[in-house]
Design an enzyme around this catalytic site. Structure first.
Site, PDB file in Angstrom:
ATOM      1  N   TYR A 137      -1.884  -0.836  10.894  1.00 22.12           N
ATOM      2  CA  TYR A 137      -1.814  -1.148   9.468  1.00 22.12           C
ATOM      3  C   TYR A 137      -0.645  -0.420   8.811  1.00 22.12           C
ATOM      4  O   TYR A 137       0.152  -1.027   8.081  1.00 22.12           O
ATOM      5  CB  TYR A 137      -3.125  -0.757   8.792  1.00 22.12           C
ATOM      6  CG  TYR A 137      -3.148  -1.008   7.295  1.00 22.12           C
ATOM      7  CD1 TYR A 137      -3.169  -2.307   6.794  1.00 22.12           C
ATOM      8  CD2 TYR A 137      -3.140   0.057   6.392  1.00 22.12           C
ATOM      9  CE1 TYR A 137      -3.182  -2.543   5.429  1.00 22.12           C
ATOM     10  CE2 TYR A 137      -3.154  -0.169   5.028  1.00 22.12           C
ATOM     11  CZ  TYR A 137      -3.173  -1.473   4.550  1.00 22.12           C
ATOM     12  OH  TYR A 137      -3.184  -1.688   3.193  1.00 22.12           O
TER      13      TYR A 137
ATOM     14  N   SER B  12       0.830  -1.202   0.000  1.00 21.86           N
ATOM     15  CA  SER B  12       0.000   0.000   0.000  1.00 21.86           C
ATOM     16  C   SER B  12       0.864   1.252   0.000  1.00 21.86           C
ATOM     17  O   SER B  12       2.039   1.215   0.378  1.00 21.86           O
ATOM     18  CB  SER B  12      -0.900  -0.010   1.239  1.00 21.86           C
ATOM     19  OG  SER B  12      -1.499   1.253   1.446  1.00 21.86           O
TER      20      SER B  12
END
Length: 311
Positions: A194, A181
């Site tokens: 995360y 990501s």
């Protein structure tokens, strides 16, 4: 009529047609090279049951790769295998190998690594695609959830890569590709664990790249904003300042776009690719060169989101 004007009128359409022809020729050549680059290659795809995993499986299967598909559900893996077989010419493709893989179960990874290596005895490409997401205030996320995120997003991919590396080193060839990501570059509010896991795995593969280059092994990372399930989802409007950093049109990219970029990256052996529109790219540079401005914008985005919710 002015001869110069006449010449211009005649030349402009010719230039347009020639340019379009060159772009078409380039796209055709790139497409052929991409298919050639994976033919007969042994390709491992983790989380093959996700939208991107299925799209990659379809592209590589049709390109003639020898696939090893990994996922958490054996029944769904068999369904995917059947779908791939029914949609392709069996004389030009290979049957897929299936392996159960759950990064949430770290104790099972040694057996998984052995099973993957036994499929064909060697590996050419490993696409590390799996990811677990959580969005919540830091104080509300339990330690168990933090550990689960780290297992799925960092310890799992890193352990699998380390287990498969000796085979690649022995053959002095191979390509590890991490689908990561943009939060491997930017830490976003309400995604503490995360973002931490994505930074960790990004650093691991950036460091690994230098270690294995002498063995002829390539390491690539692709950082995307968000992979949507459909074009409609990719175009859903965004409301908060922070969420604009995950936009493309203005939200995310489709699995088809991501798979195309993966094939290009493998073919060109690019070390790092950032798939993002202008604003997220600017944010990455702002974080490096103007950190105080970046942090101020993030804080303002949180306040804006809270104000919107209270209205």
């Amino acid at each position: 009529m002015d001869p110069v004007w006449t010449t211009t009128v005649l030349l402009v359409p010719c230039v347009v047609v020639l340019t379009a022809g060159l772009f078409y020729l380039y796209s055709t050549v790139v497409g052929l090279l991409s298919k050639t680059s994976v033919r007969n290659k042994v390709v491992v795809i983790t989380d093959a049951l996700s939208g991107l995993g299925k799209e990659c499986a379809d592209v590589f299967h049709k390109g003639g790769a020898r696939l090893i598909l990994c996922g958490k559900s054996w029944e769904k893996l068999e369904e995917l295998e059947d779908d791939l077989a029914n949609a392709s010419d069996p004389t030009l493709t290979f049957p897929s190998k299936l392996v159960l893989l759950d990064f949430g179960d770290m104790d099972s990874l040694p057996d998984v690594i052995s099973e993957i290596l036994e499929c064909y005895g060697c590996l050419d490409i490993v696409i590390l695609n799996s990811s677990l997401k959580v969005k919540a205030p830091a104080q509300s996320v339990s330690l168990e959830m933090d550990k689960l995120l780290m297992d799925n997003n960092y310890f799992g991919p890193a352990t699998l890569a380390k287990g498969l590396l000796p085979s690649m080193i022995c053959r002095r060839t191979g390509h590890l590709l991490l689908v990561n990501s943009i939060q491997g570059k930017l830490a976003m509010p309400f995604r503490t664990a995360y973002s931490a896991s994505k930074h960790a795995v990004q650093a691991f593969f950036d460091s690994l790249r230098s270690e294995v280059e002498e063995y002829g092994i390539s390491v690539s990372t692709i950082n995307h904003t968000f992979i949507s399930a459909s074009i409609e989802e990719a175009e859903t409007p965004s409301k908060s300042i922070c969420s604009l950093l995950y936009s493309k049109k203005p939200l995310g990219i489709t699995p088809e776009e991501a798979a195309t970029e993966i094939v290009k990256t493998l073919s060109n052996k690019k070390k790092e690719v950032l798939i993002a529109p202008s604003l997220p790219k600017m944010a990455v540079y702002a974080r490096c060169f103007f950190p105080n401005v970046f942090f101020a914008v993030m804080a303002a985005g949180v306040k804006h989101a809270e104000a919107s919710e209270n209205m």
